[in-house]
Design a protein around this motif. Structure first.
Motif, short mmCIF file in Angstrom:
data_model
loop_
_atom_site.label_atom_id
_atom_site.label_comp_id
_atom_site.label_asym_id
_atom_site.label_seq_id
_atom_site.Cartn_x
_atom_site.Cartn_y
_atom_site.Cartn_z
N GLY A 170 0.83 -1.02 0.11
CA GLY A 170 -0.15 0.01 -0.13
C GLY A 170 0.85 1.26 0.07
O GLY A 170 0.47 2.41 0.20
N GLY A 171 2.04 1.28 0.00
CA GLY A 171 2.93 2.35 -0.12
C GLY A 171 4.57 2.09 -0.54
O GLY A 171 4.71 0.93 -0.58
N PRO A 172 5.28 2.88 -0.83
CA PRO A 172 6.71 2.64 -0.92
C PRO A 172 7.45 2.09 0.20
O PRO A 172 7.17 2.25 1.43
CB PRO A 172 7.17 3.96 -1.17
CG PRO A 172 5.82 5.07 -1.72
CD PRO A 172 5.04 4.44 -0.63
N SER A 173 8.23 1.31 -0.31
CA SER A 173 8.92 0.61 0.91
C SER A 173 10.48 0.23 0.31
O SER A 173 11.01 0.60 -0.76
CB SER A 173 8.52 -0.74 1.16
OG SER A 173 8.85 -1.82 0.07
N GLY A 174 11.49 -0.22 1.18
CA GLY A 174 12.73 -0.65 0.85
C GLY A 174 12.94 -1.94 0.27
O GLY A 174 13.98 -2.63 0.16
N CYS A 175 11.78 -2.81 -0.14
CA CYS A 175 11.83 -3.90 -0.87
C CYS A 175 12.94 -3.79 -2.14
O CYS A 175 12.75 -3.05 -2.89
CB CYS A 175 10.57 -4.40 -1.22
SG CYS A 175 9.31 -4.89 -0.20
N THR A 176 13.66 -4.73 -1.92
CA THR A 176 14.94 -5.01 -2.92
C THR A 176 15.22 -6.21 -3.63
O THR A 176 15.33 -7.31 -2.79
CB THR A 176 16.31 -4.39 -2.40
OG1 THR A 176 15.79 -3.02 -2.01
CG2 THR A 176 17.20 -4.32 -3.40
N LEU A 177 15.07 -6.39 -5.01
CA LEU A 177 15.43 -7.55 -5.53
C LEU A 177 16.95 -7.20 -6.06
O LEU A 177 17.41 -6.42 -6.62
CB LEU A 177 14.57 -7.55 -7.00
CG LEU A 177 14.91 -8.94 -7.96
CD1 LEU A 177 14.75 -10.16 -7.17
CD2 LEU A 177 14.08 -8.86 -9.08
#
Length: 363
Positions: A170-177
Motif C-alpha cells: 500500500g505504499g513505497p518501501s525498501g523492498c529490493t530484488l
C-alpha cells in the motif's frame, strides 16, 4: 578457513503449497524463525513458477557477462539501487583484508510495471520480466508473513493474520530484488584462500529475505543462534555451519527450495523472538582453487516506509525475553532502514568524507 560443524540438516523444510493444514504450517514456521532464523520453503512451483525462476537466472547471467562499461552506467547510488562491482562491498571489515569477491545488481520497487532506475542494455528489454519476478517475490513474502501472524496468534481485533502483510503493502518501501554473481577466481589473482571470502559475515536489514540458489553452487554458512559466540565473534574460529543448496529429501526436486531468513527489523519487531542469524558466503572447500561461478538471487522484504514498528499484539511476542524488553522502540521502517544504510554506505551519506566503506546484505 573456518571452524565448521555438521548441524546444517537442522534447518527445517516446510511445504507452504497448501497440502498441510495452515495452522500447522504456521506453527512450524514460527518455530523455525525462533530457533534458527532460517527455513527452507517448498511450494511445488505454485507460488513462483520454476520456469520463471530459471528465466531470472538466465537474465542474471546475461547481465553479469555484459561489458563492465555497460554495468558502470547503472552504478549503485545512495538509494541502494544499481550495480556494485567486485570488492566494492566489505560486509565484515574486521575479518576481511579485501572487499567481497562478488558483484551485484539491486532493483527497487517497480511502479506501474516500470523500473524507477536506469536499466543496463542487457536488461532494458526485459523490464516486464523483472517486474513480474519482483511481484512474485512480494506476494510470497506476504504469504509467509500471514503465516507468521497466524503462528504468533496475533489478536484478531488488531488485524489477526493480516497484521504483518497489511504493513508490507500500500505504499513505497525498501523492498529490493538483488541479482548476485560470485565469479571463479583466476590463479593469477592475489586471492588468498585461507583469508578471502565471497561475502563477509552479516545479517540482513529488513523483515524477511527470500534466497534463490542453483544446484551445485554451495557456499552459504551460518552461525546457529544456539551457539553463544563471545562479542559476536564472526571470525575463522566461530562455529560456522554449511547450509546446503538442496537439503536432504529435496535433491531430486526440479528446483532447490527457497531459503528464507529473518532480518534485523523483524527480529527487533518481535522482541528478539525471531532470530536474525549471521551468515556469510565462502569459497567451496571442494573443487578447484578459487571456486566455480556461483549465482544467487535475493529478495529483501521490508514494510512500507511509514510503518511504525510498534509492539506486536501477540502473547508469544509479549512473553519473549528479548533484549528490547516489553517495549519495542517505536520508529518507522524507513528510519530503521536508513540507520542501517548510513552505517554501511558511510561514504555516500557523509558527503564524500573519508573513504567509501560499503557493505550490504547478500547471499
Amino acid at each position: 578457513m573456518a571452524a565448521t560443524n555438521g548441524q546444517a540438516g537442522q534447518i527445517p523444510v516446510i511445504d507452504i503449497s497448501g497440502s498441510d493444514p495452515e495452522v500447522e504450517v504456521a506453527k512450524k514456521l514460527v518455530d523455525a524463525a525462533a530457533t534458527y532464523g532460517f527455513v527452507y520453503i517448498k511450494s511445488q512451483g505454485k507460488d513462483i513458477p520454476i520456469e520463471t525462476i530459471d528465466g531470472m537466472f538466465n537474465l542474471s547471467k546475461a547481465f553479469f557477462s555484459s561489458p563492465i562499461e555497460e554495468k558502470k552506467g547503472c552504478i549503485i547510488t545512495e538509494n541502494n539501487r544499481g550495480w556494485s562491482g567486485m570488492h566494492s562491498e566489505t560486509l565484515d571489515p574486521k575479518s576481511q583484508r579485501i572487499g567481497d569477491f562478488k558483484e551485484a545488481m539491486n532493483f527497487g520497487e517497480f511502479v506501474d510495471g516500470k523500473a524507477q532506475q536506469p536499466l543496463p542494455p542487457s536488461l532494458v528489454h526485459h523490464e516486464s520480466e523483472l517486474d513480474k519476478f519482483h511481484t512474485y517475490c512480494h506476494d510470497m513474502m506476504l504469504k509467509i508473513l500471514t503465516l507468521f501472524a497466524i503462528g504468533l496468534q496475533i489478536d484478531q481485533e488488531a488485524g489477526g493474520p493480516k497484521w504483518f502483510s497489511s504493513r508490507h503493502q500500500g505504499g513505497p518501501s525498501g523492498c529490493t530484488l538483488r541479482l548476485l554473481h560470485y565469479p571463479s577466481i583466476p590463479t593469477s589473482s592475489d586471492y588468498q584462500p585461507d583469508v578471502d571470502i565471497r561475502a563477509g559475515a552479516h545479517s540482513d536489514y529488513g523483515s524477511i529475505t527470500l534466497l534463490f540458489q542453483r544446484p551445485g553452487q554451495p557456499g552459504l554458512e551460518i552461525i546457529p543462534p544456539s551457539f553463544k559466540t563471545p562479542q559476536r565473534d564472526t571470525g575463522p574460529t566461530a562455529p560456522w555451519t554449511p547450509v546446503p543448496v538442496s537439503p536432504p529429501g529435496t535433491e531430486t526436486d526440479p528446483s532447490p527450495p527457497i531459503l528464507v531468513n529473518i532480518g534485523d527489523l523483524l527480529s527487533h519487531w518481535t522482541n528478539d523472538l525471531f532470530k536474525s542469524t549471521v551468515h556469510r558466503v565462502v569459497f567451496p572447500k571442494e573443487g578447484k582453487l578459487g571456486g566455480e561461478d556461483r549465482y544467487s538471487i535475493a529478495y529483501f522484504g521490508h514494510p512500507t516506509g511509514t510503518t511504525i514498528l510498534e509492539p506486536i499484539p501477540s502473547p508469544m511476542v509479549k512473553g519473549s525475553a528479548g533484549t528490547n524488553g516489553t517495549g519495542v522502540k517505536a520508529m518507522t521502517a524507513d528510519e530503521h532502514l536508513m540507520s542501517r544504510l548510513k552505517a554501511t554506505y558511510l561514504g555516500l551519506y557523509r558527503d564524500g568524507e573519508g573513504e567509501k566503506d560499503t557493505k550490504v546484505a547478500s547471499a
